[in-house]
Design an enzyme around this catalytic site. Structure first.
Site, PDB file in Angstrom:
ATOM      1  N   TYR A 144       0.841  -1.211   0.000  1.00 48.89           N
ATOM      2  CA  TYR A 144       0.000   0.000   0.000  1.00 48.89           C
ATOM      3  C   TYR A 144       0.872   1.255   0.000  1.00 48.89           C
ATOM      4  CZ  TYR A 144      -3.742   3.192   1.544  1.00 48.89           C
ATOM      5  OH  TYR A 144      -4.651   4.214   1.647  1.00 48.89           O
ATOM      6  N   THR A 209      -1.038   6.837  18.138  1.00 44.26           N
ATOM      7  CA  THR A 209      -2.005   7.914  17.881  1.00 44.26           C
ATOM      8  C   THR A 209      -2.400   7.973  16.410  1.00 44.26           C
ATOM      9  OG1 THR A 209      -0.367   9.621  17.355  1.00 44.26           O
ATOM     10  CG2 THR A 209      -0.955   9.334  19.703  1.00 44.26           C
TER      11      THR A 209
HETATM   12  P1  NAD Z   1     -12.605   1.863   0.205  1.00 47.57           P
HETATM   13  O1  NAD Z   1     -11.904   0.571   0.316  1.00 47.57           O
HETATM   14  O2  NAD Z   1     -13.957   2.004   0.835  1.00 47.57           O
HETATM   15  O3  NAD Z   1     -12.746   2.303  -1.313  1.00 47.57           O
HETATM   16  C1  NAD Z   1     -11.875   1.912  -2.332  1.00 47.57           C
HETATM   17  C2  NAD Z   1     -12.693   1.615  -3.570  1.00 47.57           C
HETATM   18  O4  NAD Z   1     -11.815   1.243  -4.636  1.00 47.57           O
HETATM   19  C3  NAD Z   1     -13.659   0.434  -3.372  1.00 47.57           C
HETATM   20  O5  NAD Z   1     -14.935   0.776  -3.874  1.00 47.57           O
HETATM   21  C4  NAD Z   1     -13.013  -0.690  -4.165  1.00 47.57           C
HETATM   22  O6  NAD Z   1     -13.950  -1.652  -4.615  1.00 47.57           O
HETATM   23  C5  NAD Z   1     -12.348   0.080  -5.284  1.00 47.57           C
HETATM   24  N1  NAD Z   1     -11.233  -0.646  -5.920  1.00 47.57           N
HETATM   25  C6  NAD Z   1     -10.217  -1.299  -5.304  1.00 47.57           C
HETATM   26  N2  NAD Z   1      -9.390  -1.825  -6.217  1.00 47.57           N
HETATM   27  C7  NAD Z   1      -9.893  -1.482  -7.436  1.00 47.57           C
HETATM   28  C8  NAD Z   1      -9.487  -1.750  -8.777  1.00 47.57           C
HETATM   29  N3  NAD Z   1      -8.379  -2.449  -9.041  1.00 47.57           N
HETATM   30  N4  NAD Z   1     -10.251  -1.252  -9.788  1.00 47.57           N
HETATM   31  C9  NAD Z   1     -11.374  -0.546  -9.522  1.00 47.57           C
HETATM   32  N5  NAD Z   1     -11.804  -0.275  -8.287  1.00 47.57           N
HETATM   33  C10 NAD Z   1     -11.066  -0.735  -7.254  1.00 47.57           C
HETATM   34  O7  NAD Z   1     -11.602   2.956   0.813  1.00 47.57           O
HETATM   35  P2  NAD Z   1     -11.781   4.526   1.034  1.00 47.57           P
HETATM   36  O8  NAD Z   1     -11.548   4.797   2.461  1.00 47.57           O
HETATM   37  O9  NAD Z   1     -13.015   5.019   0.384  1.00 47.57           O
HETATM   38  O10 NAD Z   1     -10.507   5.070   0.251  1.00 47.57           O
HETATM   39  C11 NAD Z   1     -10.609   5.665  -1.037  1.00 47.57           C
HETATM   40  C12 NAD Z   1      -9.233   6.170  -1.458  1.00 47.57           C
HETATM   41  O11 NAD Z   1      -8.746   7.122  -0.523  1.00 47.57           O
HETATM   42  C13 NAD Z   1      -8.188   5.045  -1.546  1.00 47.57           C
HETATM   43  O12 NAD Z   1      -7.369   5.290  -2.662  1.00 47.57           O
HETATM   44  C14 NAD Z   1      -7.400   5.212  -0.269  1.00 47.57           C
HETATM   45  O13 NAD Z   1      -6.081   4.778  -0.415  1.00 47.57           O
HETATM   46  C15 NAD Z   1      -7.470   6.729  -0.056  1.00 47.57           C
HETATM   47  N6  NAD Z   1      -7.305   7.027   1.371  1.00 47.57           N
HETATM   48  C16 NAD Z   1      -8.322   6.833   2.255  1.00 47.57           C
HETATM   49  C17 NAD Z   1      -8.111   7.102   3.612  1.00 47.57           C
HETATM   50  C18 NAD Z   1      -9.198   6.927   4.635  1.00 47.57           C
HETATM   51  O14 NAD Z   1      -8.915   7.099   5.816  1.00 47.57           O
HETATM   52  N7  NAD Z   1     -10.416   6.611   4.295  1.00 47.57           N
HETATM   53  C19 NAD Z   1      -6.862   7.564   4.046  1.00 47.57           C
HETATM   54  C20 NAD Z   1      -5.849   7.735   3.105  1.00 47.57           C
HETATM   55  C21 NAD Z   1      -6.081   7.489   1.771  1.00 47.57           C
END
Ligand code: NAD
Ligand code: UDP
Length: 313
Positions: A144, A209
């Site tokens: 990741y 944290t």
């Molecule tokens: P999530 O897992 O709910 O959403 C990710 C989405 O991407 C899902 O709908 C999944 O089905 C889709 N996905 C995964 N692999 C895929 C692929 N190969 N092709 C098409 N779709 C694919 O997570 P989230 O919390 O909504 O995160 C969304 C984005 O934000 C991610 O890129 C994550 O790295 C980034 N992010 C989120 C957080 C957080 O705290 N929520 C923090 C840092 C970064």
């Protein structure tokens, strides 16, 4: 009206973003392979004639005509991104190449959902965008962390090499309604455990944290970032700078749910960052943004969501 592609649009953050951009009168195309996302998250949008869903894996090329791309596709929870680590790296790296290639062909502006994980287990606190991070390249989180770091590299190389109009945000832990109940991240775990009266699982001693941002605040910042002038690329930290230990989080969840759950302790997963807190000065200045929702308010709304979900199932 703009035509906007959101990859990962059926996920937690993506579904809120789809909703927000539709509300603003845009046409939204949601691309998702439903690995961690669900149709339930976007079911309420399906009747909107300006909303379209494509089941597609971003590791394969995609041909569309769009004005803007938000690249969110990637599982975000450690349990899920470690399930198939090779696919996780492919999603970040091949996914970025495919979406950047698409942006280049149609001259679209493209935003990358990067992460605080690019800072790894940081020795600088709070984390500023200028910090290069401390990431293990061969550990269980590397698929990741390094995938996301490489995606940032690709964004900046496409910008330098092809003059692509890029935006990069580094998202810190965000929570709220539509997180999957089995998502595995700490906020959803603690709330679901508390509501079911199950033990609350603390990894390590619970002194590590995190700084938790409510989803509405996060989406506002992402939309503002996309609207910044061409040439402003970021990276920009987005998150709530108020820092809590996992024990403090557990206590808050227990109080707000009125649960009688007890704390149980499990070993700390390897490479689990000990501390994390964003320096958001750049976001405050460049986006005129700062989070508004306190942890207590945000937890109340997440608790209401999970309690309804558990009653339905
Ligand atoms: P999530 O897992 O709910 O959403 C990710 C989405 O991407 C899902 O709908 C999944 O089905 C889709 N996905 C995964 N692999 C895929 C692929 N190969 N092709 C098409 N779709 C694919 O997570 P989230 O919390 O909504 O995160 C969304 C984005 O934000 C991610 O890129 C994550 O790295 C980034 N992010 C989120 C957080 C957080 O705290 N929520 C923090 C840092 C970064
Ligand atoms: N964590 C915990 N119990 C859980 C899930 C997570 O104590 O049931 C801890 C985890 O070890 C980490 C913190 O909570 O220190 C945040 O974990 P999460 O998976 O939400 O996100 P990340 O580690 O990617 O910030």
């Amino acid at each position: 009206m703009k035509k906007i592609l959101i990859t990962g649009g059926a996920g937690f953050l993506g579904s809120h973003l789809c909703e927000r951009l539709l509300t603003e009168g845009n046409e939204v195309i949601c691309v998702d392979n439903f690995f961690t996302g669900s149709k339930r998250n976007i079911a309420h949008l399906l009747g909107n004639p300006y909303f379209e869903v494509i089941r597609h894996d971003v590791t394969f090329p995609l041909y569309l005509e769009v004005d803007q791309i938000y690249n969110l596709a990637c599982p975000a929870s450690p349990i899920h991104y470690q399930h198939d680590p090779v696919q996780t790296t492919k999603t970040s790296v091949h996914g970025a190449i495919n979406m950047l290639g698409l942006a280049k062909r149609v001259k679209a502006r493209i935003l990358q959902a990067s992460t605080s994980e690019v800072y790894g287990d940081p020795e600088v606190h709070p984390q500023q965008e200028s910090y290069w991070g401390r990431v293990n390249p061969i550990g269980i989180r590397s698929c990741y962390d390094e995938g996301k770091r490489c995606a940032e590299t690709l964004f900046f190389d496409y910008h330098r090499q092809n003059n692509l109009d890029i935006k990069v945000v580094r998202i810190f832990n965000t929570y709220g309604p539509r997180m999957h109940p089995n998502d595995g991240r700490v906020v959803s775990n603690f709330i679901v455990q508390a509501l079911k009266g199950e033990d609350i699982t603390i990894y390590g001693e619970g002194n590590q944290t995190r700084s938790f941002c409510y989803v509405d605040d996060l989406i506002e910042a992402m939309v503002r970032m996309m609207a910044t002038p061409t040439g402003f690329t970021g990276p920009v930290n987005i998150g709530n700078p108020v820092e809590f230990t996992m024990l403090e989080l557990a206590e808050k969840v227990i109080t707000l749910t009125g649960s009688s759950s007890k704390l149980v302790y499990f070993p700390l997963p390897s490479d689990d960052p000990r501390q994390r807190k964003p320096d958001i000065s750049l976001a405050q200045n460049a986006l005129n943004w700062q989070p508004k929702v306190t942890l207590e308010e945000g937890l109340k709304s997440a608790i209401a969501y999970f309690s309804k979900l558990l009653q339905e199932n």
